[in-house]
Design an enzyme around this catalytic site. Structure first.
Site, PDB file in Angstrom:
ATOM      1  N   TRP A 139     -30.399 -77.023 -80.889  1.00 56.77           N
ATOM      2  CA  TRP A 139     -29.191 -75.994 -80.353  1.00 56.77           C
ATOM      3  C   TRP A 139     -29.715 -76.710 -78.994  1.00 56.77           C
ATOM      4  CZ3 TRP A 139     -26.611 -74.241 -83.170  1.00 56.77           C
ATOM      5  CH2 TRP A 139     -25.220 -73.124 -82.502  1.00 56.77           C
ATOM      6  N   ASP A 202     -25.042 -75.941 -70.709  1.00 55.26           N
ATOM      7  CA  ASP A 202     -23.829 -74.931 -69.509  1.00 55.26           C
ATOM      8  C   ASP A 202     -24.037 -74.055 -71.486  1.00 55.26           C
ATOM      9  OD1 ASP A 202     -22.947 -76.781 -72.075  1.00 55.26           O
ATOM     10  OD2 ASP A 202     -20.956 -76.545 -71.017  1.00 55.26           O
ATOM     11  N   GLU A 206     -23.178 -77.884 -74.191  1.00 53.04           N
ATOM     12  CA  GLU A 206     -23.086 -78.612 -75.104  1.00 53.04           C
ATOM     13  C   GLU A 206     -23.530 -79.937 -73.866  1.00 53.04           C
ATOM     14  OE1 GLU A 206     -18.641 -78.282 -77.077  1.00 53.04           O
ATOM     15  OE2 GLU A 206     -18.000 -78.821 -75.122  1.00 53.04           O
TER      16      GLU A 206
HETATM   17  C1  NOJ Z   1     -21.269 -74.917 -81.410  1.00 51.72           C
HETATM   18  C2  NOJ Z   1     -20.772 -74.002 -79.957  1.00 51.72           C
HETATM   19  O1  NOJ Z   1     -21.735 -72.673 -79.410  1.00 51.72           O
HETATM   20  C3  NOJ Z   1     -20.460 -74.576 -79.251  1.00 51.72           C
HETATM   21  O2  NOJ Z   1     -19.895 -73.994 -77.784  1.00 51.72           O
HETATM   22  C4  NOJ Z   1     -19.750 -75.983 -78.974  1.00 51.72           C
HETATM   23  O3  NOJ Z   1     -19.001 -76.733 -78.205  1.00 51.72           O
HETATM   24  C5  NOJ Z   1     -20.215 -76.383 -80.978  1.00 51.72           C
HETATM   25  N1  NOJ Z   1     -21.547 -76.267 -80.999  1.00 51.72           N
HETATM   26  C6  NOJ Z   1     -20.297 -77.885 -80.756  1.00 51.72           C
HETATM   27  O4  NOJ Z   1     -21.151 -78.570 -80.211  1.00 51.72           O
END
Ligand code: NOJ
Ligand code: NOJ
Length: 468
Positions: A139, A202, A206
């Protein structure tokens, strides 16, 4: 003079029309706010989740949002805290929910997680499984807005509890004034004070860097935390938190880009990204420390808001189909997240609602400031507000608009109208029974992403309160 008179008669007639339009809108908004509260409450302490947890949405698949995101939870519990502060008939119930959240947050702080490395301090971990256990997947971590937002919510709770004389609970669970601390707020403040200058992910999870949203909420957490520390006899900490807040104040100046004419969200924004992002507006709404610094009426912010409106107006087909409404707003123009995977970005409920809330907050801030200073930077946004009221012909000139003047009244009315137009956009795309997902399709307007995103409903409620 003659032109002015025609303008003012026009303003009078349209004032009459908007008043009745606003009244019928109120009924619809209030009903949705009640539905939103119910949807929001259903996501707190769900039967199969830990007591005190808040899931981001009930959806467990496509997408799986069945996690306690620290950010979403803090923003949701801030709504509960504001209900608690009202001392209504359900005061005790809101208090129990907040204490459960305190306990769950404490457990989060103590749970070893993958944000722990390299310094052993894992408070930037963005999310936990709904049962409170560590999430071990890859993540974007750490995300340092989480502890700041949690501190803001719980500091407000602590202030209310102190007013009620519940000092021992506050000192034991919320702010113990010890190092190392065993209380939630103090731990969060120590983390924020020591980590705000480090790069992190952020709020959109991302990009790694230094972010306007994260720093605005960090600054507010430290300012309000310093006051709490002072009140609880911890002056050394109070001084340190205030010093760090001042350093953030200074650093935040970097986000204004004179060449682009807007506040950028991330200093190190990657190539292919303009830096224009509605997270800036969210940072102003949630990071407003009430001290006038980068306030809603700041002309930097107003210039940014106008750029965002124009950009999304041109970008989404849904916005071209509707006349007379305010544009549906997405996260940032280059966004490709569709709520489940990556294809094309869409407008979001919570960012569009942030624009509604913003308009009312500008209006209220002006009412306190009592004058409006029209500048080169804020004139386009204010002109837009006037145009919505049907008084576009009232040409703004740079300089002070005094309280009580006709133009002052017209601008204030225009801001309320613009806020209402954003609400109408939301109401047009909401689902049956008042459901709000994360997004709605940029071409068709159909709901997209996680249904009944808790944060969407929280955003509806706070925008409603700003309108009241
Ligand atoms: C999941 C995230 O929560 C979201 O904010 C992001 O845009 C997507 N993954 C794609 O990376
Ligand atoms: C994706 C958003 O980008 C992020 O801000 C949010 O925390 C999660 N979804 C959960 O709602």
């Amino acid at each position: 003079m003659r032109i002015l008179r025609i303008v003012l008669i026009g303003a009078f007639l349209s004032t009459y029309a908007w008043r009745s339009r606003a009244r019928s809108l109120t009924t619809v908004i209030d009903a949705q706010a009640q539905q939103s509260l119910n949807f929001m409450l259903a996501n707190i302490s769900r039967p199969d989740a830990a007591v005190g947890s808040v899931v981001a949405a009930p959806s467990k698949m496509n997408p799986n949002y069945y996690y306690n995101w620290v950010r979403d939870a803090a923003l949701t519990m801030r709504v509960i805290e504001r209900l608690y502060a009202r001392s209504d008939a359900q005061h005790a119930r809101w208090g129990r929910m907040l204490r459960n959240y305190v306990q769950f947050s404490r457990q989060n702080q103590l749970t070893p997680n993958l944000s722990g490395a390299p310094d052993g301090n894992g408070l930037g971990e963005p999310k936990f499984n709904a049962d409170g256990s560590t999430f071990t997947g890859a993540w974007g971590r750490p995300q340092n807005d989480g502890p700041a937002l949690r501190a803001i919510t719980l500091t407000a709770f602590a202030r209310d509890l102190l007013h009620e004389g519940q000092v021992s609970y506050v000192r034991q669970a919320l702010y113990d004034g010890q190092l190392p601390s065993h209380s939630v707020i103090k731990l969060d403040l120590e983390y924020v004070a020591h980590h705000w200058s480090s790069a992190c992910f952020d709020l959109w999870e991302e990009i790694r860097g230094h972010h306007f949203f994260t720093l605005m909420v960090s600054r507010r957490a430290l300012i309000e935390g310093a006051a709490l520390a002072q009140a609880l006899g911890d002056p050394g900490a109070a001084k340190y938190y205030q010093q760090q807040a001042d350093a953030i104040t200074f650093y935040l100046q970097k986000f204004w880009s004179p060449s682009r004419g807007f506040l950028v969200e991330t200093i190190e924004h990657p190539s292919g990204r303009s830096g224009l992002d509605s997270a800036v507006l969210l940072g102003v709404l949630h990071g407003d420390a009430g001290d006038g610094y980068i306030a809603p009426t700041s002309d930097w912010v107003m210039a940014t808001a106008k750029k965002l409106m124009d950009t999304f107006q041109a970008l989404y087909l849904v916005n071209k189909k509707t006349v007379g409404l305010a544009p549906a707003i997405g996260r940032y123009p280059e966004d490709r997240y569709n709520g489940i995977g990556v294809s094309q970005g869409n407008p979001w409920f919570l960012t569009t609602l942030a624009f509604a809330e913003y308009c009312y907050r500008v209006r209220t801030t002006y009412a306190h400031e009592r004058t409006i200073d029209v500048t080169k930077l804020n004139a386009p946004f204010l002109q837009k507000a006037l145009a919505v009221s049907g008084i576009a012909s009232a040409r703004l000139r740079f300089g002070i608009v005094p309280h009580g003047s006709h133009l002052y009244g017209a601008i204030q009315a225009g801001l309320a109208n613009l806020g209402d137009r954003f609400f109408e956009t939301i109401l047009r795309y909401r689902g049956t029974g008042g459901s709000l997902s994360e997004e709605f399709n940029r071409n068709t307007g159909v709901l997209e992403g996680a249904p009944n995103l808790t944060w969407s409903h929280a955003a509806f409620i706070t925008a409603t309160w700003a309108r009241d």
